[in-house]
Design a protein around this motif. Structure first.
Motif, PDB file in Angstrom:
ATOM      1  N   MET A   1       8.559  10.217  -2.973  1.00 52.24           N
ATOM      2  CA  MET A   1       8.891  10.707  -4.307  1.00 52.24           C
ATOM      3  C   MET A   1      10.324  10.337  -4.704  1.00 52.24           C
ATOM      4  O   MET A   1      10.605  10.063  -5.870  1.00 52.24           O
ATOM      5  N   GLU A   2      11.207  10.301  -3.714  1.00 46.60           N
ATOM      6  CA  GLU A   2      12.590   9.884  -3.952  1.00 46.60           C
ATOM      7  C   GLU A   2      12.619   8.409  -4.394  1.00 46.60           C
ATOM      8  O   GLU A   2      13.289   8.040  -5.351  1.00 46.60           O
TER       9      GLU A   2
ATOM     10  N   LEU B   1       4.776   1.658 -18.001  1.00 45.75           N
ATOM     11  CA  LEU B   1       5.875   1.338 -17.089  1.00 45.75           C
ATOM     12  C   LEU B   1       5.353   1.438 -15.653  1.00 45.75           C
ATOM     13  O   LEU B   1       4.889   2.495 -15.239  1.00 45.75           O
ATOM     14  N   PRO B   2       5.393   0.346 -14.891  1.00 43.53           N
ATOM     15  CA  PRO B   2       4.886   0.449 -13.519  1.00 43.53           C
ATOM     16  C   PRO B   2       5.853   1.214 -12.613  1.00 43.53           C
ATOM     17  O   PRO B   2       7.012   1.396 -12.977  1.00 43.53           O
ATOM     18  N   ASN B   3       5.359   1.662 -11.484  1.00 36.11           N
ATOM     19  CA  ASN B   3       6.219   2.300 -10.487  1.00 36.11           C
ATOM     20  C   ASN B   3       5.832   1.739  -9.124  1.00 36.11           C
ATOM     21  O   ASN B   3       4.758   2.039  -8.604  1.00 36.11           O
ATOM     22  N   LEU B   4       6.697   0.911  -8.573  1.00 38.11           N
ATOM     23  CA  LEU B   4       6.356   0.155  -7.366  1.00 38.11           C
ATOM     24  C   LEU B   4       6.033   1.017  -6.144  1.00 38.11           C
ATOM     25  O   LEU B   4       5.001   0.796  -5.506  1.00 38.11           O
ATOM     26  N   PRO B   5       6.871   2.013  -5.784  1.00 35.20           N
ATOM     27  CA  PRO B   5       6.521   2.810  -4.594  1.00 35.20           C
ATOM     28  C   PRO B   5       5.156   3.499  -4.729  1.00 35.20           C
ATOM     29  O   PRO B   5       4.373   3.504  -3.778  1.00 35.20           O
ATOM     30  N   LEU B   6       4.859   4.050  -5.901  1.00 33.20           N
ATOM     31  CA  LEU B   6       3.563   4.720  -6.081  1.00 33.20           C
ATOM     32  C   LEU B   6       2.414   3.709  -6.096  1.00 33.20           C
ATOM     33  O   LEU B   6       1.335   3.960  -5.565  1.00 33.20           O
TER      34      LEU B   6
ATOM     35  N   GLN C   1      -2.306   1.337  -3.414  1.00 22.79           N
ATOM     36  CA  GLN C   1      -2.923   0.170  -2.773  1.00 22.79           C
ATOM     37  C   GLN C   1      -3.275   0.470  -1.313  1.00 22.79           C
ATOM     38  O   GLN C   1      -4.354   0.111  -0.829  1.00 22.79           O
ATOM     39  N   LYS C   2      -2.358   1.142  -0.629  1.00 22.84           N
ATOM     40  CA  LYS C   2      -2.571   1.488   0.791  1.00 22.84           C
ATOM     41  C   LYS C   2      -3.850   2.320   0.934  1.00 22.84           C
ATOM     42  O   LYS C   2      -4.667   2.075   1.825  1.00 22.84           O
ATOM     43  N   ASN C   3      -4.018   3.269   0.031  1.00 24.34           N
ATOM     44  CA  ASN C   3      -5.197   4.138   0.113  1.00 24.34           C
ATOM     45  C   ASN C   3      -6.476   3.391  -0.251  1.00 24.34           C
ATOM     46  O   ASN C   3      -7.526   3.624   0.349  1.00 24.34           O
ATOM     47  N   MET C   4      -6.367   2.490  -1.212  1.00 22.25           N
ATOM     48  CA  MET C   4      -7.552   1.693  -1.577  1.00 22.25           C
ATOM     49  C   MET C   4      -7.949   0.791  -0.405  1.00 22.25           C
ATOM     50  O   MET C   4      -9.132   0.662  -0.079  1.00 22.25           O
ATOM     51  N   ASP C   5      -6.957   0.196   0.239  1.00 15.57           N
ATOM     52  CA  ASP C   5      -7.248  -0.659   1.400  1.00 15.57           C
ATOM     53  C   ASP C   5      -7.871   0.147   2.540  1.00 15.57           C
ATOM     54  O   ASP C   5      -8.763  -0.330   3.232  1.00 15.57           O
ATOM     55  N   ALA C   6      -7.370   1.373   2.723  1.00 19.13           N
ATOM     56  CA  ALA C   6      -7.883   2.210   3.817  1.00 19.13           C
ATOM     57  C   ALA C   6      -9.343   2.600   3.581  1.00 19.13           C
ATOM     58  O   ALA C   6     -10.146   2.626   4.516  1.00 19.13           O
ATOM     59  N   ILE C   7      -9.690   2.870   2.358  1.00 19.76           N
ATOM     60  CA  ILE C   7     -11.090   3.247   2.052  1.00 19.76           C
ATOM     61  C   ILE C   7     -11.979   2.006   2.033  1.00 19.76           C
ATOM     62  O   ILE C   7     -13.134   2.035   2.443  1.00 19.76           O
ATOM     63  N   GLY C   8     -11.422   0.906   1.550  1.00 17.17           N
ATOM     64  CA  GLY C   8     -12.162  -0.366   1.565  1.00 17.17           C
ATOM     65  C   GLY C   8     -13.157  -0.494   0.434  1.00 17.17           C
ATOM     66  O   GLY C   8     -13.117   0.251  -0.553  1.00 17.17           O
TER      67      GLY C   8
END
Ligand SMILES: [Zn+2]
Length: 484
Positions: free
Chosen positions: A450-451, A323-328, A333-340
């Motif tokens: 988390m909410e 089951l995916p969870n969009l906010p997480l 993705q944000k962290n993967m983009d930041a690390i590159g």
């Protein structure tokens, strides 16, 4: 002139700084500093687990190594959970939120290989191999937990961090029994990752599955002298398989049903009194799998009735789709983009191309860049199955894939096992440690995230409680071989 050039570079340096700072909060920078210090640890655990290459529910040395690392980093350990000697939980802190990191560490039988770009057995004679990269999986999860714990302590961050030592993923067993035992019930969220051939947030569901055996019991007699006194368990088994193959036309194209005959009788001149067939029934969700399963059982019943034999069914294990969870997912993705991107040396690229050449694949090298998140969630359905799915139906769960092997090579193979014993694999594990640590620390300190994750979870499950696919009183199938 020289001074101007220097000034230009100084200005350029500071101009680039805010972009970096915007992407990475100070807390994430703090946890990344811890991860940097753990680089030798990530390498050491990756290498040792690769050396051990222990298969499902026999991961005794691997389990001991991980527990040792976590214990000396200040975690309290609960061993032998959910009736599995190699399952454990390492905890730190108290109160809410309760965040879990799922570690896997089992290997696959018969795909072992030396860490070289050609097929060659290992010098130590071990034939198992980390063809799915769970050595890196275990190393990154444990190391990220150690990094998060350190920052929780120094920054006095509230909450409970749990590292779940999950055995037997390859047989899709570990987390199913841990879920049945209620070990994930009080989590506010969970994180995982998986080795692969590209860096991407986990935007796929995989397949729900039932893994089961059907046995038939007949009566023996001489196949030529008095066949009328016999009742063939093989006839029943063949009627079952024929019936299932007829059924294929009347299921949706998303269904995947496969079997092997594990006992088809012993000799042609003896009417077989016992046969056994092993089935996997998969589809894109649990209700579809349950429907295929109940139809297959009806066919078995019909086959037994028609042949005057008896039959018995054993559901070995079953899982949901993830089951995916969009906010997480967006946070990952944000962290993967930041690390590159992950970068590779010329030597590593040469190694990768040689492996691709020796596998009959295009010599494309290694994909180190990060794939953008698709607008559709989930972007992919079907394919293989994972027991991470069970956790995703109990608590908001998200993860990602990180590059640990050259692009396009076959998975669950000697090629993958070989890659996971090299610096290419270990770079992927180190990258994964960073992403897990950044996402984990955000989950502890960002209540809005988390909410939102909880809201998304409740919308997707419709608030329905988790139901474990295996029978309540069934115990994990621990293999005979004891702790060596
Ligand atoms: Zn795997």
């Amino acid at each position: 002139m020289k001074v101007y050039i220097q000034v230009f570079f100084i200005i350029l340096f500071f101009a680039l700084q805010p972009a970096f700072a915007q992407k990475i909060s100070s807390l994430k920078k703090e946890v990344l500093k811890e991860v940097d210090g753990l680089k030798p640890e990530v390498d050491e655990i990756s290498e040792k687990l690769w050396d051990f290459s222990e298969t499902a529910l026999l991961e005794y040395k691997s389990c001991e190594l991980l527990i040792g690392k976590l214990e000396s980093a200040g975690f309290s350990i609960e061993k032998n959970v959910a009736g599995m000697p190699t399952a454990f939980i390492a905890s730190y802190g108290s109160g809410e939120p309760v965040i879990g990191i799922l570690a896997e560490f089992d290997a696959l039988p018969s795909v072992g290989n030396s860490a070289i770009p050609e097929k060659k057995e290992r010098a130590d004679g071990i034939t198992n191999g980390h063809g799915c990269g769970h050595n890196l999986f275990g190393a990154a999860c444990v190391s990220s937990a150690i990094a998060i714990r350190k920052v929780m302590e120094t920054k006095k961050i509230k909450g409970t961090l749990r590292l779940y030592g999950c055995p037997a993923e390859e047989t899709v067993i570990g987390k199913v029994y841990m879920a049945k035992a209620g070990l994930f019930d009080d989590l506010d969220g969970a994180l995982h990752w998986h080795p692969g051939t590209e860096n991407s947030a986990w935007n796929a569901t995989g397949s729900a599955m039932n893994n089961f055996e059907i046995e038939f019991f007949g009566k023996s007699s001489h196949s030529a002298r008095d066949p009328w006194n016999g009742r063939s368990a093989l006839d029943a088994l063949e009627m079952l398989n024929f019936g299932v193959n007829q059924m294929r036309e009347h299921v949706e194209p998303t269904a995947r049903i496969h079997y092997v005959i594990t006992n088809g009788g012993v000799a042609p001149n003896v009417v077989p009194n016992y046969t056994k067939v092993w089935y996997f029934a998969r589809d894109i969700d649990r209700p579809r799998v349950e429907s295929h399963y109940s139809r297959i059982l009806k066919i078995a019943e019909g086959a037994a009735m028609a042949t005057e034999t008896e039959f018995k069914v054993k559901l070995i294990t079953g899982v949901h789709e993830v089951l995916p969870n969009l906010p997480l997912l967006k946070e990952v993705q944000k962290n993967m983009d930041a690390i590159g991107a992950i970068s590779y040396t010329d030597e590593e690229l040469k190694w990768a191309k040689e492996l691709q050449k020796n596998s009959g694949k295009e010599e494309k090298g290694i994909k180190g860049e990060v794939r953008p998140l698709e607008s559709e969630v989930p972007a992919e359905k079907g394919g293989g199955s994972t027991d991470v799915a069970e956790v995703s139906y109990i608590t908001p769960t998200s993860g990602f894939r990180a590059t640990t092997a050259p692009y396009g090579i076959p998975w669950h193979s000697w090629q993958a096992a070989s890659s996971h014993g090299t610096t290419i694999g270990r770079k992927g594990a180190f990258y994964a440690t960073k992403i897990l640590a950044m996402t984990g620390i955000e989950m502890f300190t960002n209540p809005e995230l988390m909410e939102a994750a909880k809201k998304d979870f409740l919308e997707r499950t419709g608030g329905k409680p988790y139901k474990c696919p295996i029978p309540e009183n069934q115990q994990p199938p621990i293999p005979e071989q004891k702790n060596p």
